[in-house]
Design an enzyme around this catalytic site. Structure first.
Site, short mmCIF file in Angstrom:
data_model
loop_
_atom_site.label_atom_id
_atom_site.label_comp_id
_atom_site.label_asym_id
_atom_site.label_seq_id
_atom_site.Cartn_x
_atom_site.Cartn_y
_atom_site.Cartn_z
N MET A 287 -8.45 -11.35 1.29
CA MET A 287 -7.41 -10.40 1.77
C MET A 287 -7.75 -9.97 3.12
SD MET A 287 -5.63 -10.47 -0.96
CE MET A 287 -4.39 -9.07 -0.87
N ILE B 217 -6.03 -10.62 7.08
CA ILE B 217 -4.97 -11.43 8.04
C ILE B 217 -5.89 -12.09 9.10
CG2 ILE B 217 -3.20 -11.28 9.60
CD1 ILE B 217 -2.12 -8.83 8.19
N HIS C 36 0.44 -18.72 -2.11
CA HIS C 36 1.16 -17.33 -2.04
C HIS C 36 2.09 -17.49 -3.62
CE1 HIS C 36 2.85 -14.25 -0.16
NE2 HIS C 36 4.09 -14.78 -0.22
#
Length: 210
Positions: A86, A88, A105
């Site tokens: 988790m 970016i 995803h």
């Protein structure tokens, strides 16, 4: 045999599905940015080395990613598997592993990038929803698609019921994609993934559950 490093932040159910499937790879390490990630214990139970690198001690995303890359590269992996990691990722990190890092995803990309995919699919009146395995690029949830699996959206679905059905397909599809990579069945051409059809059923990557 190709070496794989898996990145997690939590329980790592997709990681566990990959481990159970036993693709022809060497699992070099499981790395988490959270020391209490339940998936670390799962990895240890499978005899896989684990490491923790908390992002909280770094001044920037780029600084953390640089240290994470140094940690990963110490295992000399051929493939990085994101399994509920988790974070970016910075552009430099993604570029460093271009063509060697995959993610799953919970939507049929390019639809519903980001979060809350199941609720959004219901709200939009979608008749099909699902999951996508893709190579990771600098654009969030937009990398070249390796495989997809679809489920119908039922009239009485809630985000929770739809999520549960999609998760079953995630646990089937992600190990299959890792196996394809391990067996050199995948190639990237002009930004699109090609799967070697002499060994893969072309209909296998998109199907409804029984």
């Amino acid at each position: 045999m190709k070496k794989v490093v898996i990145l997690i932040s939590g329980r790592g159910s997709n990681m566990e599905a990959i481990l159970r499937a036993q693709p022809p790879v060497e699992f070099a390490a499981v790395i988490s940015n959270k020391a209490d990630a339940a998936g670390l214990e799962t990895a240890r139970a499978h005899g896989i080395p684990t490491a923790v690198l908390s992002h909280k001690g770094f001044d920037s995303r780029e600084a953390f990613d640089a240290e994470l890359a140094r940690l990963i590269d110490g295992y000399t992996p051929d493939l990085i598997v994101l399994a509920g990691f988790m974070r970016i990722l910075s552009e430099g990190f993604v570029r460093h592993y271009e063509g060697r890092m995959i993610n799953i995803h919970p939507s049929l990309l390019p639809a519903f990038t980001g979060l809350n995919t199941h609720a959004r699919a219901i709200d939009e009146g979608c008749k099909l929803h699902g999951c996508t395995v893709h190579f990771v690029t600098g654009e969030l949830d937009h990398g070249p698609i390796i495989a997809q699996a679809a489920v119908p959206v039922l009239n009485d679905d809630t985000p929770e019921t739809l999520s549960a059905r999609v998760l079953v397909q995630e646990h089937r599809l992600y190990p299959e994609a890792v196996r394809w990579f391990a067996e050199d069945r995948l190639s990237l051409l002009d930004g699109k993934v090609r799967v070697r059809l002499d060994t893969v059923d072309p209909s296998a990557s998109l199907r409804f559950p029984a």
